[in-house]
Design an enzyme around this catalytic site. Structure first.
Site, short mmCIF file in Angstrom:
data_model
loop_
_atom_site.label_atom_id
_atom_site.label_comp_id
_atom_site.label_asym_id
_atom_site.label_seq_id
_atom_site.Cartn_x
_atom_site.Cartn_y
_atom_site.Cartn_z
N VAL A 187 0.86 -1.13 -0.09
CA VAL A 187 0.00 -0.19 0.03
C VAL A 187 0.87 1.37 -0.06
O VAL A 187 0.58 2.26 -0.86
CB VAL A 187 -1.04 -0.02 1.20
CG1 VAL A 187 -1.62 1.08 1.47
CG2 VAL A 187 -1.99 -1.04 1.02
N THR B 228 -1.87 -4.35 9.59
CA THR B 228 -2.80 -4.87 10.47
C THR B 228 -3.20 -6.24 10.41
O THR B 228 -4.11 -6.61 10.23
CB THR B 228 -4.19 -3.84 10.47
OG1 THR B 228 -4.38 -3.97 9.01
CG2 THR B 228 -4.00 -2.48 11.00
N CYS C 212 -6.22 -9.33 3.75
CA CYS C 212 -7.28 -8.34 3.64
C CYS C 212 -8.66 -9.15 3.93
O CYS C 212 -9.19 -9.21 4.97
CB CYS C 212 -7.07 -7.64 2.43
SG CYS C 212 -5.88 -6.44 2.34
N1 NAD Z 1 -2.01 -5.45 0.10
C1 NAD Z 1 -3.19 -4.89 0.29
O1 NAD Z 1 -3.85 -5.52 -0.86
C2 NAD Z 1 -4.24 -4.12 0.69
C3 NAD Z 1 -5.07 -3.52 0.28
C4 NAD Z 1 -5.91 -2.43 0.87
C5 NAD Z 1 -5.50 -2.15 2.29
N2 NAD Z 1 -4.54 -2.90 2.69
C6 NAD Z 1 -4.18 -2.40 4.31
O2 NAD Z 1 -2.86 -1.50 4.22
C7 NAD Z 1 -2.21 -1.89 5.52
C8 NAD Z 1 -0.99 -2.22 4.73
O3 NAD Z 1 -0.88 -3.57 4.18
P1 NAD Z 1 0.54 -3.73 3.17
O4 NAD Z 1 -0.07 -4.92 2.46
O5 NAD Z 1 0.80 -2.45 2.47
O6 NAD Z 1 1.37 -4.32 4.19
P2 NAD Z 1 3.12 -4.75 3.83
O7 NAD Z 1 3.39 -5.83 4.96
O8 NAD Z 1 3.27 -4.90 2.60
O9 NAD Z 1 3.69 -3.39 4.09
C9 NAD Z 1 3.78 -2.90 5.31
C10 NAD Z 1 5.20 -2.29 5.64
O10 NAD Z 1 5.24 -1.34 6.89
C11 NAD Z 1 6.43 -1.60 7.33
N3 NAD Z 1 6.41 -1.31 9.00
C12 NAD Z 1 5.93 -2.05 9.76
N4 NAD Z 1 5.93 -1.69 11.10
C13 NAD Z 1 6.25 -0.39 10.60
C14 NAD Z 1 6.55 0.66 11.77
N5 NAD Z 1 6.43 0.55 12.93
N6 NAD Z 1 7.24 1.86 11.11
C15 NAD Z 1 7.52 1.90 9.94
N7 NAD Z 1 7.25 0.84 9.01
C16 NAD Z 1 6.79 -0.21 9.53
C17 NAD Z 1 6.94 -2.98 6.89
O11 NAD Z 1 8.40 -3.09 7.18
C18 NAD Z 1 6.37 -3.07 5.61
O12 NAD Z 1 7.21 -2.74 4.50
C19 NAD Z 1 -2.71 -3.23 6.00
O13 NAD Z 1 -3.73 -2.35 7.24
C20 NAD Z 1 -3.73 -3.59 5.11
O14 NAD Z 1 -4.84 -4.25 5.68
C21 NAD Z 1 -3.87 -3.83 2.05
#
Ligand code: NAD
Length: 427
Positions: free
Chosen positions: A15, A92, A267
């Protein structure tokens, strides 16, 4: 707040990175992540999630943290201290009991609080249950910044709706819901996103409304898929092709086009637990939401038993048989293996003593080994297999010549219904 906007995006995953890259076309952006290997990879112009094309990423990068538009990635807190918008896009997940684990949200809020200044706005994008932003994250921001909410600093919420692997519905082309902690901040957050989201924005009346909207979008999908999974189980018992039924029913204008399948990822298979947990906390036991989860979580075992049944019907000795699994990621055309339900199929199949080869051109073999202890190959293996099981509809699989991989009585089972007459049975 400074007149010029400088944005920090916290968490550069599926994201955060596309969003940071998009904002960097208009504003100076610092992408911050605690994973310094990820920061290094991005600053070298490479995105292993495949969400931002390398050449697009490279064109947006700047070599130093400056006030010029463009993207600079860092794991150093100092680099985000002069930003005035902080957008949090951290994971999350749920814990092993399927309860929401807000640790990354607490930790990232603490990080941002340490650099927060008067007038700054913190926008959360992570999927949560209603109330998390204001009741869980704001107290952390106040505690570690010493600033007062809605006087010194403000918050917003704008849920992300991207669909990893989907090159058509990219972040700027998906209408974005926005909200703020006061009506004025709502307008301000909405205007910020409107600068880059070409599909437009929808300003929700409150943060809780925006949080609830996101979590029900995914819960609705989960429940609808659970319904067609139940239909697949019923129609399989009756010898009726579920895909044919769905195609026929789909000719009605208001029939919803859902397909049966494995519901993995972080998700759709996770977010309903966030809503369910909150409902239980306030004294309501959700029935439909959790029934959907139970149905979808049972599908791995079901697929395995259906494949074994098909093998036995074809006089294949199951014990020590060679099975080729096509795909281990949680969805098509995406390298993400987190919470993939293909591992449930594999676990169930292993109970029959079969010999499994997993072929996935997108999954990182080291990551699969680390997460699940399973070996995978990125190239099509040589040899003949007693059964071929397509679990993920990667583009590469649609073109495969399966005949070369089969013995005379081999069976092909297609979970995704994409192989046409190349398969013997579909889910
Ligand atoms: N991937 C999807 O399809 C999608 C779609 C819509 C919403 N979301 C939501 O968006 C959010 C993020 O999802 P994602 O898939 O991008 O996750 P991800 O795991 O791909 O990325 C999260 C990033 O955050 C970093 N991170 C973790 N803790 C941290 C901190 N304390 N400080 C700084 N960086 C930190 C991690 O190192 C990682 O690079 C979640 O809540 C998810 O439910 C995801």
């Amino acid at each position: 707040m400074k007149d010029t906007k400088k944005i920090a995006v916290i968490g550069l995953g599926y994201v955060g990175l596309p969003l940071a890259r998009l904002f960097s076309t208009r504003f100076p952006v610092v992408g911050f992540d605690i994973n310094s290997a990820r920061v290094k990879e991005l600053m070298s112009g490479m995105d292993s999630t495949l969400e931002v094309e390398d050449k697009v990423l490279q064109a947006s990068l700047k070599n130093e943290n400056s006030d010029d538009k463009g993207l600079y990635c860092s794991a150093d807190l100092d680099d985000i201290k002069d930003c005035n918008y902080y957008i949090i896009t951290v994971p999350t997940p749920v814990d092993k009991n399927n309860r929401p684990d807000l640790t990354p949200l607490y930790k990232s809020s603490e990080t941002v609080a340490k650099v927060l200044s008067k007038g700054d706005i913190v926008v959360y994008e992570s999927t949560v249950y209603p109330g998390v932003t204001e009741d869980e994250c704001v107290p952390v921001l106040e505690k570690f910044s010493g600033l007062k909410f809605n006087e010194d600093f403000f918050v917003g919420y704008s849920p992300e709706r991207i669909n990893p692997g989907d090159k058509e519905h990219t972040v700027e082309k998906i209408l974005k819901v926005t909200a703020g902690s006061t009506p004025e901040i709502g307008e301000q957050v909405n205007n910020l996103y409107a600068e880059v989201i070409t599909a437009g924005t929808h300003l929700a009346p409150t943060i809780k409304v925006a949080e609830a909207a996101k979590v029900i979008e995914n819960s609705q999908r989960d429940i609808n898929i659970a319904f067609v999974n139940e239909l697949a189980k019923i129609f399989n018992m009756m010898g009726i092709d579920t895909q044919d039924v769905l195609e026929a029913a789909g000719t009605k204008w208001n029939f919803l086009p859902f397909k049966p399948g494995l519901v993995g990822g972080h998700c759709i298979g996770v977010d309903p637990y966030y809503l369910a947990q909150k409902a239980q906390e306030i004294g309501y036991h959700p029935e439909i939401i959790l029934a959907g989860r139970r149905m979808n979580d049972s599908m791995g075992q079901y697929v395995a038993s259906e494949l074994v049944k098909l093998m036995l019907q074809n006089d294949i000795k199951v014990k020590a048989s060679k099975i080729l699994i096509l795909g281990i990621t949680f969805k098509e055309n995406c390298p993400d293996v987190r919470n993939t339900k293909v591992v449930d199929v594999i676990k169930s199949l292993k109970e029959y003593g079969v010999d499994i080869t997993i072929f996935d051109p997108l999954a990182n073999p080291a990551e699969v080994k680390h997460e699940y202890g399973l070996n995978t190959v990125k190239d099509l293996p040589n040899g003949k297999f007693d059964a071929i099981l397509l679990t993920v509809a990667h583009r590469e699989f649609l073109e495969l010549d399966l005949e070369d991989l089969k013995q005379p009585n081999s069976v092909v089972y297609d979970v995704k219904g994409v192989l046409g007459d190349k398969c013997d049975k579909k889910l």
